[in-house]
Design a protein around this motif. Structure first.
Motif, PDB file in Angstrom:
ATOM      1  N   LEU A 135      25.652   2.665 -57.426  1.00 18.94           N
ATOM      2  CA  LEU A 135      25.649   3.693 -56.777  1.00 18.94           C
ATOM      3  C   LEU A 135      24.591   3.665 -55.838  1.00 18.94           C
ATOM      4  O   LEU A 135      23.333   3.018 -56.084  1.00 18.94           O
ATOM      5  CB  LEU A 135      24.997   5.072 -57.708  1.00 18.94           C
ATOM      6  CG  LEU A 135      24.886   6.326 -57.106  1.00 18.94           C
ATOM      7  CD1 LEU A 135      25.975   6.820 -56.426  1.00 18.94           C
ATOM      8  CD2 LEU A 135      24.212   7.278 -58.242  1.00 18.94           C
ATOM      9  N   THR A 136      24.768   3.877 -54.460  1.00 18.68           N
ATOM     10  CA  THR A 136      24.013   3.315 -53.377  1.00 18.68           C
ATOM     11  C   THR A 136      23.646   4.621 -52.879  1.00 18.68           C
ATOM     12  O   THR A 136      24.467   5.614 -52.366  1.00 18.68           O
ATOM     13  CB  THR A 136      24.594   2.542 -52.482  1.00 18.68           C
ATOM     14  OG1 THR A 136      24.981   1.524 -53.210  1.00 18.68           O
ATOM     15  CG2 THR A 136      23.705   2.347 -51.425  1.00 18.68           C
ATOM     16  N   PHE A 137      22.262   4.968 -52.426  1.00 16.72           N
ATOM     17  CA  PHE A 137      21.748   6.002 -51.497  1.00 16.72           C
ATOM     18  C   PHE A 137      21.235   5.475 -50.402  1.00 16.72           C
ATOM     19  O   PHE A 137      20.334   4.792 -50.242  1.00 16.72           O
ATOM     20  CB  PHE A 137      20.444   6.826 -52.323  1.00 16.72           C
ATOM     21  CG  PHE A 137      20.956   7.257 -53.548  1.00 16.72           C
ATOM     22  CD1 PHE A 137      21.289   8.666 -53.388  1.00 16.72           C
ATOM     23  CD2 PHE A 137      20.841   6.807 -54.810  1.00 16.72           C
ATOM     24  CE1 PHE A 137      21.405   9.342 -54.859  1.00 16.72           C
ATOM     25  CE2 PHE A 137      21.071   7.405 -55.936  1.00 16.72           C
ATOM     26  CZ  PHE A 137      21.412   8.678 -55.941  1.00 16.72           C
ATOM     27  N   ASN A 138      21.797   5.902 -49.135  1.00 19.70           N
ATOM     28  CA  ASN A 138      21.325   5.542 -47.865  1.00 19.70           C
ATOM     29  C   ASN A 138      20.443   6.780 -47.417  1.00 19.70           C
ATOM     30  O   ASN A 138      21.153   8.091 -47.427  1.00 19.70           O
ATOM     31  CB  ASN A 138      22.624   5.422 -46.917  1.00 19.70           C
ATOM     32  CG  ASN A 138      23.159   4.243 -47.392  1.00 19.70           C
ATOM     33  OD1 ASN A 138      22.580   3.000 -47.486  1.00 19.70           O
ATOM     34  ND2 ASN A 138      24.582   4.043 -47.679  1.00 19.70           N
ATOM     35  N   GLY A 139      19.304   6.591 -47.122  1.00 18.23           N
ATOM     36  CA  GLY A 139      18.606   7.767 -46.677  1.00 18.23           C
ATOM     37  C   GLY A 139      17.530   7.488 -45.583  1.00 18.23           C
ATOM     38  O   GLY A 139      17.525   6.315 -45.051  1.00 18.23           O
ATOM     39  N   SER A 140      16.805   8.554 -44.915  1.00 13.68           N
ATOM     40  CA  SER A 140      15.735   8.213 -44.034  1.00 13.68           C
ATOM     41  C   SER A 140      14.697   9.213 -44.287  1.00 13.68           C
ATOM     42  O   SER A 140      14.663  10.485 -44.924  1.00 13.68           O
ATOM     43  CB  SER A 140      16.282   8.632 -42.583  1.00 13.68           C
ATOM     44  OG  SER A 140      16.722  10.197 -42.616  1.00 13.68           O
ATOM     45  N   ASP A 141      13.531   8.668 -44.150  1.00 10.50           N
ATOM     46  CA  ASP A 141      12.107   9.398 -44.535  1.00 10.50           C
ATOM     47  C   ASP A 141      11.508   9.729 -42.837  1.00 10.50           C
ATOM     48  O   ASP A 141      11.110   8.836 -42.234  1.00 10.50           O
ATOM     49  CB  ASP A 141      11.190   8.510 -45.186  1.00 10.50           C
ATOM     50  CG  ASP A 141       9.968   9.062 -45.771  1.00 10.50           C
ATOM     51  OD1 ASP A 141       9.875  10.250 -45.203  1.00 10.50           O
ATOM     52  OD2 ASP A 141       9.156   8.384 -46.172  1.00 10.50           O
ATOM     53  N   SER A 182       4.115  10.271 -42.350  1.00  5.43           N
ATOM     54  CA  SER A 182       4.040   8.905 -42.492  1.00  5.43           C
ATOM     55  C   SER A 182       5.050   8.318 -43.284  1.00  5.43           C
ATOM     56  O   SER A 182       5.293   8.122 -44.327  1.00  5.43           O
ATOM     57  CB  SER A 182       2.510   8.741 -43.516  1.00  5.43           C
ATOM     58  OG  SER A 182       2.466   7.357 -43.369  1.00  5.43           O
ATOM     59  N   PRO A 183       6.247   7.922 -42.083  1.00  6.10           N
ATOM     60  CA  PRO A 183       7.401   7.497 -42.492  1.00  6.10           C
ATOM     61  C   PRO A 183       7.269   6.337 -43.634  1.00  6.10           C
ATOM     62  O   PRO A 183       6.579   5.406 -43.315  1.00  6.10           O
ATOM     63  CB  PRO A 183       8.032   7.074 -41.244  1.00  6.10           C
ATOM     64  CG  PRO A 183       7.241   7.945 -40.058  1.00  6.10           C
ATOM     65  CD  PRO A 183       6.077   8.179 -40.567  1.00  6.10           C
ATOM     66  N   GLY A 184       8.159   6.459 -44.655  1.00  6.12           N
ATOM     67  CA  GLY A 184       8.011   5.528 -45.554  1.00  6.12           C
ATOM     68  C   GLY A 184       7.200   5.651 -46.909  1.00  6.12           C
ATOM     69  O   GLY A 184       7.528   5.263 -47.703  1.00  6.12           O
ATOM     70  N   ASP A 185       6.274   6.796 -46.589  1.00  6.41           N
ATOM     71  CA  ASP A 185       5.421   6.848 -47.882  1.00  6.41           C
ATOM     72  C   ASP A 185       6.086   7.669 -48.882  1.00  6.41           C
ATOM     73  O   ASP A 185       6.020   7.725 -50.155  1.00  6.41           O
ATOM     74  CB  ASP A 185       4.295   7.828 -47.412  1.00  6.41           C
ATOM     75  CG  ASP A 185       3.065   7.114 -46.881  1.00  6.41           C
ATOM     76  OD1 ASP A 185       3.392   5.819 -46.609  1.00  6.41           O
ATOM     77  OD2 ASP A 185       2.190   7.620 -46.230  1.00  6.41           O
ATOM     78  N   SER A 227      13.698   8.509 -34.279  1.00 10.64           N
ATOM     79  CA  SER A 227      15.252   9.407 -34.571  1.00 10.64           C
ATOM     80  C   SER A 227      15.917  10.021 -33.177  1.00 10.64           C
ATOM     81  O   SER A 227      15.047  10.595 -32.659  1.00 10.64           O
ATOM     82  CB  SER A 227      14.766  10.533 -35.500  1.00 10.64           C
ATOM     83  OG  SER A 227      16.326  11.214 -35.541  1.00 10.64           O
ATOM     84  N   ALA A 228      16.890   9.503 -32.994  1.00  7.87           N
ATOM     85  CA  ALA A 228      17.705   9.979 -31.648  1.00  7.87           C
ATOM     86  C   ALA A 228      18.001  11.416 -31.719  1.00  7.87           C
ATOM     87  O   ALA A 228      18.126  12.156 -30.821  1.00  7.87           O
ATOM     88  CB  ALA A 228      19.020   9.161 -31.657  1.00  7.87           C
ATOM     89  N   GLU A 229      18.095  12.078 -33.084  1.00  5.46           N
ATOM     90  CA  GLU A 229      18.483  13.371 -33.368  1.00  5.46           C
ATOM     91  C   GLU A 229      17.245  14.222 -33.163  1.00  5.46           C
ATOM     92  O   GLU A 229      17.287  15.488 -32.580  1.00  5.46           O
ATOM     93  CB  GLU A 229      19.068  13.654 -34.819  1.00  5.46           C
ATOM     94  CG  GLU A 229      20.363  13.042 -34.729  1.00  5.46           C
ATOM     95  CD  GLU A 229      20.868  12.883 -36.154  1.00  5.46           C
ATOM     96  OE1 GLU A 229      20.193  13.586 -36.924  1.00  5.46           O
ATOM     97  OE2 GLU A 229      22.114  12.358 -36.337  1.00  5.46           O
ATOM     98  N   SER A 230      16.159  13.850 -33.848  1.00  2.97           N
ATOM     99  CA  SER A 230      14.881  14.768 -33.818  1.00  2.97           C
ATOM    100  C   SER A 230      13.845  14.600 -32.896  1.00  2.97           C
ATOM    101  O   SER A 230      12.807  15.044 -32.360  1.00  2.97           O
ATOM    102  CB  SER A 230      14.357  14.825 -35.101  1.00  2.97           C
ATOM    103  OG  SER A 230      13.841  13.535 -35.854  1.00  2.97           O
ATOM    104  N   GLY A 231      13.887  13.192 -32.603  1.00  4.12           N
ATOM    105  CA  GLY A 231      12.665  12.586 -31.810  1.00  4.12           C
ATOM    106  C   GLY A 231      11.405  12.192 -32.561  1.00  4.12           C
ATOM    107  O   GLY A 231      10.496  11.728 -32.084  1.00  4.12           O
ATOM    108  N   ARG A 232      11.491  12.289 -33.860  1.00 10.64           N
ATOM    109  CA  ARG A 232      10.453  12.017 -34.793  1.00 10.64           C
ATOM    110  C   ARG A 232      10.630  10.448 -35.281  1.00 10.64           C
ATOM    111  O   ARG A 232      11.685   9.965 -35.272  1.00 10.64           O
ATOM    112  CB  ARG A 232      10.429  12.937 -35.955  1.00 10.64           C
ATOM    113  CG  ARG A 232      10.067  14.395 -35.675  1.00 10.64           C
ATOM    114  CD  ARG A 232      10.223  15.287 -36.728  1.00 10.64           C
ATOM    115  NE  ARG A 232       9.122  14.887 -37.899  1.00 10.64           N
ATOM    116  CZ  ARG A 232       9.085  15.374 -38.827  1.00 10.64           C
ATOM    117  NH1 ARG A 232      10.002  16.580 -39.195  1.00 10.64           N
ATOM    118  NH2 ARG A 232       8.095  14.939 -39.553  1.00 10.64           N
ATOM    119  N   ALA A 233       9.369   9.905 -35.764  1.00 10.45           N
ATOM    120  CA  ALA A 233       9.395   8.553 -36.236  1.00 10.45           C
ATOM    121  C   ALA A 233      10.133   8.801 -37.624  1.00 10.45           C
ATOM    122  O   ALA A 233       9.919   9.807 -38.319  1.00 10.45           O
ATOM    123  CB  ALA A 233       7.919   8.087 -36.452  1.00 10.45           C
TER     124      ALA A 233
END
Length: 81
Positions: free
Chosen positions: A11-17, A21-24, A60-66
């Motif tokens: 089972l694979t989860f592909n996500g974005s944070d 603080s991206p990654g935390d 992010s191209a969608e939100s402009g956030r890191a």
């Protein structure tokens, strides 16, 4: 001998944070999945939730956030039937 089949389930989860603080939050999410009763009951210690990929911070191209992209994987125990 009768024919057999070996069941291998991943089972694979592909996500974005996109937290402050991206990654935390990736580790917290991984730990929350591992602590979930369903995953705790169905995965062995050797096949717990594992981090397979963590990207460098990007915008992010969608939100402009890191953000960082990540992949978590759960390997269910093999079953021969």
């Amino acid at each position: 001998n009768p024919a057999t089949v070996t069941e291998k389930i991943n089972l694979t989860f592909n996500g974005s944070d996109t937290s402050a603080s991206p990654g935390d939050q990736v580790t917290k999410f991984k730990e929350a999945l591992a602590a979930n009763p369903y995953f705790r009951d169905h995965l062995t210690a050797a096949n717990q939730v594992s981090l397979k990929n963590l990207s460098a911070p990007q915008i992010s191209a969608e939100s402009g956030r890191a953000m960082v992209l990540f992949v978590l994987e759960c390997r269910y125990p093999e079953k021969t039937r």
